[in-house]
Design a protein around this motif. Structure first.
Motif, short mmCIF file in Angstrom:
data_model
loop_
_atom_site.label_atom_id
_atom_site.label_comp_id
_atom_site.label_asym_id
_atom_site.label_seq_id
_atom_site.Cartn_x
_atom_site.Cartn_y
_atom_site.Cartn_z
N LEU A 26 50.46 46.67 40.14
CA LEU A 26 50.31 46.55 38.93
C LEU A 26 51.38 45.72 38.13
N GLU A 27 51.18 44.45 37.58
CA GLU A 27 52.10 44.02 36.43
C GLU A 27 51.36 43.33 35.20
N PHE A 28 52.13 43.67 34.30
CA PHE A 28 51.52 43.13 33.12
C PHE A 28 52.71 43.19 32.06
N ASP A 49 51.76 58.77 35.54
CA ASP A 49 51.58 59.37 37.01
C ASP A 49 50.78 58.46 37.83
N PHE A 50 50.95 57.29 37.70
CA PHE A 50 50.34 56.31 38.53
C PHE A 50 51.36 55.39 39.70
N LEU A 51 51.22 55.62 40.76
CA LEU A 51 52.13 54.74 41.87
C LEU A 51 53.54 54.94 41.67
N VAL A 119 47.95 41.69 36.42
CA VAL A 119 47.70 41.40 37.86
C VAL A 119 47.80 42.57 38.55
N ALA A 120 46.59 42.74 39.41
CA ALA A 120 46.67 43.85 40.41
C ALA A 120 46.37 43.55 41.62
#
Length: 170
Positions: A26-28, A49-51, A119-120
């Protein structure tokens, strides 16, 4: 996005993701008005707590943004999809000191924080990254401080503006 204010005068912007079981990266960019938020002290962050731990650039290039806007870039990735339906990605903290904010007295000032360039991706055939459609949701809130803009020096400006007949008091 979720907004909350803490007792130690921090505005916390919590970025969360939903329906993320197939997401492995994930990018933002988090875009905010620099004349209202984080005007002296820098922003800080806490990974969610994600990735795993995100890579964060608190002073990303503001090219292409409106004057006065600032950008924070965030990226995170893992070798496998997350497998979770929802999680907190990151919490970004902004110092809150009303004496440095443009407050638009008496009603306060609306502040918008945008998620741009989201972007994911997941893991596709052959273990290669595969783009996943993502829908971002911007957030806004109201700052209600009796203040003058950052560009104005001192409280004398406030006194002059809000005193009777527009004349400053001594």
């Amino acid at each position: 996005m979720l907004f909350r204010s803490t007792a130690n005068a921090q505005l916390q912007v919590v970025v969360m993701i939903e329906d993320a079981a197939s997401v492995a990266g994930l990018e933002f960019s988090l875009v905010y008005p620099g004349d209202v938020l984080a005007v002296v002290d820098p922003t800080t962050h806490t990974g969610g707590d994600f990735l795993g731990a995100p890579v964060v650039n608190h002073n990303a290039d503001p090219a292409g943004l409106s004057s006065g806007m600032r950008r924070i870039d965030v990226a995170l990735a893992a070798a496998e999809a997350s497998g979770v339906t929802g999680a907190t990605v990151i919490t970004v903290s902004f110092p809150l000191r009303c004496d440095e904010f443009a407050g638009a007295w008496p009603a306060g000032r609306d502040v918008s924080i945008q998620l741009l360039d989201t972007v994911a991706w997941g893991i596709g055939a052959g273990g290669l990254p595969e783009t996943i459609a993502i829908t971002s949701v911007d957030g806004s809130f109201l700052i209600n401080c009796t203040t003058v803009p950052v560009e104005s020096i001192g409280l004398s400006m406030l006194k002059a503006h809000f005193s009777p007949n527009g004349e400053g008091r001594r």
